[in-house]
Design a protein around this motif. Sequence first.
Motif, short mmCIF file in Angstrom:
data_model
loop_
_atom_site.label_atom_id
_atom_site.label_comp_id
_atom_site.label_asym_id
_atom_site.label_seq_id
_atom_site.Cartn_x
_atom_site.Cartn_y
_atom_site.Cartn_z
N MET A 129 0.82 -1.21 0.00
CA MET A 129 0.00 0.00 0.00
C MET A 129 0.86 1.26 0.00
SD MET A 129 -3.19 -0.67 -0.26
CE MET A 129 -3.88 0.92 0.21
N ALA A 130 1.90 1.27 0.81
CA ALA A 130 2.76 2.45 0.89
C ALA A 130 3.46 2.71 -0.44
CB ALA A 130 3.79 2.27 2.01
N ASN A 131 3.98 1.65 -1.05
CA ASN A 131 4.68 1.81 -2.32
C ASN A 131 3.73 2.27 -3.42
OD1 ASN A 131 7.16 1.40 -3.94
ND2 ASN A 131 5.95 -0.17 -4.95
N ALA A 132 2.52 1.71 -3.44
CA ALA A 132 1.53 2.11 -4.43
C ALA A 132 1.11 3.57 -4.24
CB ALA A 132 0.31 1.20 -4.35
N SER A 133 0.97 4.00 -2.99
CA SER A 133 0.62 5.39 -2.71
C SER A 133 1.73 6.34 -3.16
CB SER A 133 0.36 5.57 -1.21
OG SER A 133 -0.79 4.87 -0.80
N ARG A 134 2.93 5.95 -2.90
CA ARG A 134 4.08 6.78 -3.32
C ARG A 134 4.14 6.85 -4.84
NH1 ARG A 134 9.26 5.76 -4.76
NH2 ARG A 134 10.79 7.41 -4.30
N ASN A 135 3.99 5.72 -5.51
CA ASN A 135 4.02 5.70 -6.98
C ASN A 135 2.88 6.52 -7.57
OD1 ASN A 135 6.31 4.09 -7.06
ND2 ASN A 135 5.17 2.18 -7.28
N LYS A 136 1.72 6.45 -6.93
CA LYS A 136 0.57 7.20 -7.44
C LYS A 136 0.81 8.70 -7.33
CE LYS A 136 -4.50 7.22 -7.36
NZ LYS A 136 -5.71 6.54 -6.85
N TRP A 137 1.48 9.12 -6.27
CA TRP A 137 1.81 10.54 -6.13
C TRP A 137 2.79 10.97 -7.23
CZ3 TRP A 137 6.05 13.65 -5.49
CH2 TRP A 137 5.78 14.98 -5.17
N ILE A 138 3.82 10.17 -7.48
CA ILE A 138 4.82 10.50 -8.50
C ILE A 138 4.20 10.55 -9.89
CG2 ILE A 138 6.93 9.67 -9.63
CD1 ILE A 138 7.73 8.44 -6.90
N LEU A 139 3.24 9.68 -10.13
CA LEU A 139 2.64 9.55 -11.47
C LEU A 139 1.29 10.24 -11.59
CD1 LEU A 139 3.60 5.80 -11.87
CD2 LEU A 139 4.37 7.62 -13.40
N ARG A 140 0.92 11.04 -10.62
CA ARG A 140 -0.43 11.62 -10.60
C ARG A 140 -0.73 12.43 -11.86
NH1 ARG A 140 3.15 14.51 -7.97
NH2 ARG A 140 3.02 16.80 -7.76
N LYS A 141 0.24 13.20 -12.35
CA LYS A 141 0.02 14.03 -13.54
C LYS A 141 -0.09 13.16 -14.80
CE LYS A 141 2.32 18.14 -11.67
NZ LYS A 141 3.46 19.09 -11.82
N ASP A 142 0.71 12.09 -14.84
CA ASP A 142 0.66 11.19 -16.00
C ASP A 142 -0.64 10.40 -16.02
OD1 ASP A 142 3.59 11.26 -17.26
OD2 ASP A 142 3.78 11.37 -15.08
N ILE A 143 -1.13 10.03 -14.85
CA ILE A 143 -2.42 9.33 -14.78
C ILE A 143 -3.51 10.23 -15.35
CG2 ILE A 143 -4.19 8.43 -13.22
CD1 ILE A 143 -1.86 7.50 -11.38
N LYS A 144 -3.51 11.47 -14.92
CA LYS A 144 -4.51 12.43 -15.40
C LYS A 144 -4.39 12.68 -16.91
CE LYS A 144 -6.32 17.05 -14.42
NZ LYS A 144 -6.16 18.27 -13.57
N ARG A 145 -3.17 12.72 -17.39
CA ARG A 145 -2.92 13.06 -18.80
C ARG A 145 -3.22 11.90 -19.74
NH1 ARG A 145 3.11 14.63 -21.20
NH2 ARG A 145 2.55 14.57 -23.42
N PHE A 146 -2.85 10.68 -19.35
CA PHE A 146 -2.89 9.56 -20.29
C PHE A 146 -4.03 8.56 -20.06
CE2 PHE A 146 1.61 10.88 -20.43
CZ PHE A 146 1.77 11.03 -21.81
N GLU A 147 -4.67 8.60 -18.91
CA GLU A 147 -5.71 7.59 -18.63
C GLU A 147 -6.82 7.65 -19.68
OE1 GLU A 147 -8.02 5.75 -14.76
OE2 GLU A 147 -7.60 7.91 -14.79
N GLY A 148 -7.15 6.49 -20.22
CA GLY A 148 -8.18 6.37 -21.24
C GLY A 148 -7.65 6.41 -22.66
#
Length: 218
Positions: A129-148
């Motif tokens: 959970m901690a690693n996934a939370s950290r990765n999600k923070w680092i990739l938050r802009k890329d998730i928003k940009r590329f998802e879908g």
Amino acid sequence: MIKNSVKNYLLPFSICLVAALALYPNSSLNTDLYSTDGLDLNYNIKSDLAMAEGVDLAKLDVFTPHLGKSFEGFKEALAFKESRGDYFTVNTLGYLGKYQFGAETLKLIGIYNPNHFLYNPELQEKAFMANASRNKWILRKDIKRFEGKFIAGVKVTESGILAAAHLAGPGTVKKFLRSYGGYNLSDAYGSTVKYYMKKFSGYDTTIIKPNKKAKARI
């Protein structure tokens, strides 16, 4: 013939009844206690269950939990790919546990004793959970940009991004996304960022909250 058959059936029964009354002379036989009146009895069972000997259990209708695309489904699918869900395994490269963490990644989330980590399933779950939370923070802009969107023929989803980050690190996933699949790193066993992005697509990972300083604590 019929008379003899009835006699042969009643004689042993009578002997048993007399013996029971002799052993318990002060007790009365209350047949109401053994009545099946009013009970919903159903003797319709499958023929293959009625013949227990030689039954192929693999063919029986056995209940198994279906996790689907839930978060638990995501975790367990990823764990199965990494280690077949074994908390206590170490691979040939020294990666540890159910989710196959390296020692350097563990340090990033506050774990400095790999041996203690390996024999502590609760800590391994916290680490995931901690690693996934950290990765999600680092990739938050890329998730928003590329998802879908589709990259290299693969639909980009948050769960796919997080799974790929677990495999190769968030920096490598950024390069994959921003190169539109041109940078597709593989690990020592041949699994690529693109493969993880596709294999773990479409799971519900909303429970994971982005956290730059996430640590694993119990």
